[in-house]
Motif scaffolding. Structure first.
Motif, PDB file in Angstrom:
ATOM      1  N   TYR A   6       0.744  -1.125  -0.153  1.00 18.96           N
ATOM      2  CA  TYR A   6      -0.010   0.108  -0.187  1.00 18.96           C
ATOM      3  C   TYR A   6       0.816   1.469   0.057  1.00 18.96           C
ATOM      4  CZ  TYR A   6      -3.913   2.637   2.014  1.00 18.96           C
ATOM      5  OH  TYR A   6      -4.903   3.600   2.308  1.00 18.96           O
ATOM      6  N   LEU A   7       1.753   1.272   0.722  1.00 19.53           N
ATOM      7  CA  LEU A   7       2.897   2.282   0.977  1.00 19.53           C
ATOM      8  C   LEU A   7       3.864   2.467  -0.338  1.00 19.53           C
ATOM      9  CD1 LEU A   7       5.060   3.350   3.829  1.00 19.53           C
ATOM     10  CD2 LEU A   7       6.122   3.174   1.584  1.00 19.53           C
ATOM     11  N   GLU A   8       4.015   1.585  -0.740  1.00 15.54           N
ATOM     12  CA  GLU A   8       4.960   1.374  -2.325  1.00 15.54           C
ATOM     13  C   GLU A   8       4.109   2.006  -3.387  1.00 15.54           C
ATOM     14  OE1 GLU A   8       7.956  -2.269  -1.355  1.00 15.54           O
ATOM     15  OE2 GLU A   8       6.065  -2.683  -2.063  1.00 15.54           O
ATOM     16  N   ALA A   9       2.733   1.531  -3.294  1.00 10.08           N
ATOM     17  CA  ALA A   9       2.001   1.978  -4.484  1.00 10.08           C
ATOM     18  C   ALA A   9       1.765   3.657  -4.345  1.00 10.08           C
ATOM     19  CB  ALA A   9       0.460   1.402  -4.317  1.00 10.08           C
ATOM     20  N   ALA A  10       1.664   3.974  -3.252  1.00  8.62           N
ATOM     21  CA  ALA A  10       1.646   5.633  -3.174  1.00  8.62           C
ATOM     22  C   ALA A  10       2.768   6.432  -3.580  1.00  8.62           C
ATOM     23  CB  ALA A  10       1.344   5.892  -1.534  1.00  8.62           C
ATOM     24  N   VAL A  36       7.119  10.331   7.685  1.00  7.69           N
ATOM     25  CA  VAL A  36       7.041   9.631   9.021  1.00  7.69           C
ATOM     26  C   VAL A  36       6.753   8.168   8.721  1.00  7.69           C
ATOM     27  CG1 VAL A  36       4.648  10.266   9.212  1.00  7.69           C
ATOM     28  CG2 VAL A  36       6.266   9.881  11.253  1.00  7.69           C
ATOM     29  N   PHE A  37       6.236   7.650   7.616  1.00  7.52           N
ATOM     30  CA  PHE A  37       5.833   6.364   7.345  1.00  7.52           C
ATOM     31  C   PHE A  37       6.865   5.675   6.240  1.00  7.52           C
ATOM     32  CE2 PHE A  37       2.028   7.961   9.174  1.00  7.52           C
ATOM     33  CZ  PHE A  37       1.876   7.261  10.373  1.00  7.52           C
ATOM     34  N   VAL A 113      -3.725  18.095  -3.353  1.00 11.19           N
ATOM     35  CA  VAL A 113      -4.056  16.928  -2.692  1.00 11.19           C
ATOM     36  C   VAL A 113      -3.622  17.092  -1.299  1.00 11.19           C
ATOM     37  CG1 VAL A 113      -3.792  14.474  -2.694  1.00 11.19           C
ATOM     38  CG2 VAL A 113      -3.920  15.566  -4.893  1.00 11.19           C
ATOM     39  N   VAL A 114      -4.433  16.771  -0.281  1.00  8.12           N
ATOM     40  CA  VAL A 114      -3.962  16.666   1.080  1.00  8.12           C
ATOM     41  C   VAL A 114      -3.844  15.234   1.539  1.00  8.12           C
ATOM     42  CG1 VAL A 114      -4.380  17.560   3.328  1.00  8.12           C
ATOM     43  CG2 VAL A 114      -5.243  18.996   1.308  1.00  8.12           C
ATOM     44  N   ARG A 115      -2.843  14.872   1.791  1.00  8.50           N
ATOM     45  CA  ARG A 115      -2.750  13.374   2.295  1.00  8.50           C
ATOM     46  C   ARG A 115      -2.846  13.441   3.677  1.00  8.50           C
ATOM     47  NH1 ARG A 115       2.284  10.326  -0.549  1.00  8.50           N
ATOM     48  NH2 ARG A 115       1.277   8.808   0.436  1.00  8.50           N
ATOM     49  N   GLU A 116      -3.644  12.508   4.313  1.00  7.62           N
ATOM     50  CA  GLU A 116      -3.986  12.487   5.832  1.00  7.62           C
ATOM     51  C   GLU A 116      -4.104  11.116   6.271  1.00  7.62           C
ATOM     52  OE1 GLU A 116      -7.090  14.831   7.314  1.00  7.62           O
ATOM     53  OE2 GLU A 116      -6.822  16.706   5.919  1.00  7.62           O
ATOM     54  N   PRO A 117      -2.955  10.455   6.814  1.00  3.38           N
ATOM     55  CA  PRO A 117      -3.180   9.258   7.457  1.00  3.38           C
ATOM     56  C   PRO A 117      -4.167   8.998   8.549  1.00  3.38           C
ATOM     57  CG  PRO A 117      -0.823   9.909   7.059  1.00  3.38           C
ATOM     58  CD  PRO A 117      -1.649  11.052   6.578  1.00  3.38           C
ATOM     59  N   ILE A 118      -5.158   8.045   8.418  1.00  2.00           N
ATOM     60  CA  ILE A 118      -6.202   8.032   9.379  1.00  2.00           C
ATOM     61  C   ILE A 118      -6.049   6.492  10.133  1.00  2.00           C
ATOM     62  CG2 ILE A 118      -7.740   9.324   7.854  1.00  2.00           C
ATOM     63  CD1 ILE A 118      -9.000   6.991   7.107  1.00  2.00           C
ATOM     64  N   GLY A 119      -6.885   6.383  11.048  1.00  4.81           N
ATOM     65  CA  GLY A 119      -6.982   5.150  11.698  1.00  4.81           C
ATOM     66  C   GLY A 119      -6.439   4.701  12.986  1.00  4.81           C
ATOM     67  N   LEU A 120      -6.572   3.594  13.377  1.00  9.97           N
ATOM     68  CA  LEU A 120      -5.848   3.290  14.454  1.00  9.97           C
ATOM     69  C   LEU A 120      -4.406   2.461  14.039  1.00  9.97           C
ATOM     70  CD1 LEU A 120      -8.748   1.130  16.354  1.00  9.97           C
ATOM     71  CD2 LEU A 120      -8.106   3.592  16.584  1.00  9.97           C
ATOM     72  N   ASN A 172      -4.870   4.619   5.381  1.00  7.91           N
ATOM     73  CA  ASN A 172      -4.999   4.273   6.457  1.00  7.91           C
ATOM     74  C   ASN A 172      -3.774   3.622   7.051  1.00  7.91           C
ATOM     75  OD1 ASN A 172      -5.711   2.120   8.800  1.00  7.91           O
ATOM     76  ND2 ASN A 172      -7.542   2.791   8.349  1.00  7.91           N
ATOM     77  N   LYS A 173      -3.202   4.074   8.386  1.00  7.02           N
ATOM     78  CA  LYS A 173      -1.898   3.860   8.659  1.00  7.02           C
ATOM     79  C   LYS A 173      -1.732   2.288   9.065  1.00  7.02           C
ATOM     80  CE  LYS A 173      -2.222   6.558  12.278  1.00  7.02           C
ATOM     81  NZ  LYS A 173      -3.535   7.405  11.971  1.00  7.02           N
TER      82      LYS A 173
END
Length: 327
Positions: A6-10, A36-37, A113-120, A172-173
Motif C-alpha cells: 500500500y505504501l509502495e503504491a503511493a 514519517v511512514f 491533494v491533502v494526504r491525511e493518514p487515518i485510523g488506529l 489508513n496507517k
C-alpha cells in the motif's frame, strides 16, 4: 500486474505523476528524509528539494502556501503526517481551498491533494488515531478518498493529483504494509466509483478503508452459515456512488454500513439515511450501522481494542440482519 505494498503504491503514484507533469510537487514536514511512514522514500533524491519540499512545523503555513501555489497553476501534494494534525490547517483547507472556485465564479482552481493518514495504529492514542472523513464530506468543494488496497491507493492518488479540485486523500496507517496486485502502466481509479468486491444476495455491506478487509473476513464467516453478503468498497467518500449502493440494496433489501470512524455523525449515517429515503418501501429489515464508540482512542491496547470493529461483530450484525428479514 506486479505486487506492491500500500505504501509502495503511493510512492509509485507520486513518482509517476511528478515525472509526467513538472507542475506536480510535494510539501510537508520531514518528507525529504522519506516521511514519517516512508511514503516519500527516495523521491527527494530523484526530484530534488525544490519539488520535495521540507517545511517548518506549521500545518497552517504548509496548507496556506500550497493553496496559493495551486491558485497560480501548480499541483501541490500536501503531507499532513496524521489526519489529527491537519486540524491545525482547517481554515486554509475548508474556507479557502474548498470555496475558491465557487466564490470567484470558476476563475480560480485549487488542484491540490491533502494526504491525511487515518485510523488506529500501534497504540497511537487519542491525538493520532482518528478517522475524520465525515468532516470533509460535509464541506462543499472537497473531494474525499479512502483507498483500501494497494491498487486503489495507486489509482485514487493518481486521480486525485490530476483532479482540478482539492482532494483529501485518506490513507489508513494500518494498511501501509498490506501487499497486493497492482496494474502496470497508467492506472487511474475514477473518483466517485465504488467497487463490488464480493457479490451476494442477502445483505449489502458498505464500507471503506481498513474495514474493507475485516468485512471480507466476516462475509466469509457468515457464508458458511448460508448468508451471502455483498461487500461494496466505497473508495470515494465524496462524491459517493449512490447508484451502485442503491442498486445493491434494492436487490438484497438489507443494508449494513461499517466504518472505523466514530459511529455518531459518521458518514455511515448519510448512507443509511439516503437508503432509507430512497428505498423505504423495499427494505426487508431496518438499516444497521457499525462504527467506533464516541470515546477518545486510548493508548492502552486493551482499551484501544474496545474501540475496534472486529470481524466477529460484523459477522454477527450480518447474520442478525438476514435472520430478521427471514422471520
Amino acid at each position: 500486474m506486479g505486487e506492491l505494498s500500500y505504501l509502495e503504491a503511493a510512492i509509485r503514484a507520486l513518482r509517476d505523476e511528478m515525472r509526467r507533469d513538472p507542475l506536480v510537487w510535494a510539501v510537508g514536514e520531514d518528507i525529504g528524509r522519506g516521511g514519517v511512514f516512508g511514503q516519500y522514500r527516495g523521491l527527494q533524491e530523484e526530484f530534488g528539494p525544490e519539488r520535495i519540499v521540507d517545511t517548518p512545523i506549521s500545518e497552517a503555513c504548509i496548507m496556506g502556501a500550497a493553496v496559493g501555489a495551486a491558485l497560480v497553476g501548480t499541483r501541490p501534494v500536501v503531507e499532513m503526517r496524521f489526519s489529527d494534525f491537519a486540524l491545525c490547517a482547517i481554515d486554509e483547507l475548508v474556507n479557502q481551498a474548498a470555496k475558491n472556485r465557487y466564490m470567484f465564479g470558476g476563475q480560480g482552481r485549487v488542484p491540490l491533494v491533502v494526504r491525511e493518514p487515518i485510523g488506529l495504529w500501534r497504540s497511537s492514542a487519542a491525538q493520532h488515531s482518528q478517522s475524520l472523513e465525515a468532516w470533509y464530506a460535509h464541506i462543499p468543494g472537497l473531494v474525499v478518498t479512502a483507498p483500501a488496497t494497494p491498487a486503489d491507493n495507486l489509482g485514487l492518488l493518481t486521480a486525485a493529483i490530476r483532479c482540478d479540485d482539492p482532494v483529501v486523500h485518506m490513507e489508513n496507517k494500518n494498511l501501509w504494509g498490506l501487499r497486493g496486485a497492482v496494474p502496470d502502466g497508467d492506472h487511474v481509479v475514477p473518483l466517485g466509483v465504488a467497487s463490488v468486491i464480493r457479490p451476494g444476495r442477502d445483505v449489502t455491506l458498505v464500507t471503506w478503508s481498513a474495514t474493507v478487509h475485516d468485512s471480507l473476513v466476516a462475509a466469509e464467516e457468515v457464508a458458511r452459515q448460508g448468508v451471502e453478503v455483498e461487500v461494496i468498497d466505497l473508495r470515494t467518500i465524496w462524491p459517493w456512488d449512490r447508484g451502485r449502493v442503491l442498486d445493491s440494496v434494492a436487490r438484497t433489501g438489507r443494508l449494513l454500513v461499517v466504518h472505523e470512524a466514530v459511529k455518531a455523525a459518521g458518514f455511515g449515517g448519510e448512507i443509511a439515511a439516503t437508503v432509507a429515503e430512497e428505498l423505504h418501501g423495499r427494505l426487508r429489515a431496518p438499516v444497521r450501522r457499525l462504527g467506533g464508540p464516541r470515546i477518545p482512542v486510548a493508548y492502552s491496547k486493551p482499551l484501544e481494542d474496545v474501540y475496534r470493529i472486529e470481524p466477529a461483530r460484523i459477522a454477527q450484525a450480518c447474520f442478525e440482519l438476514a435472520r430478521a428479514a427471514a422471520a
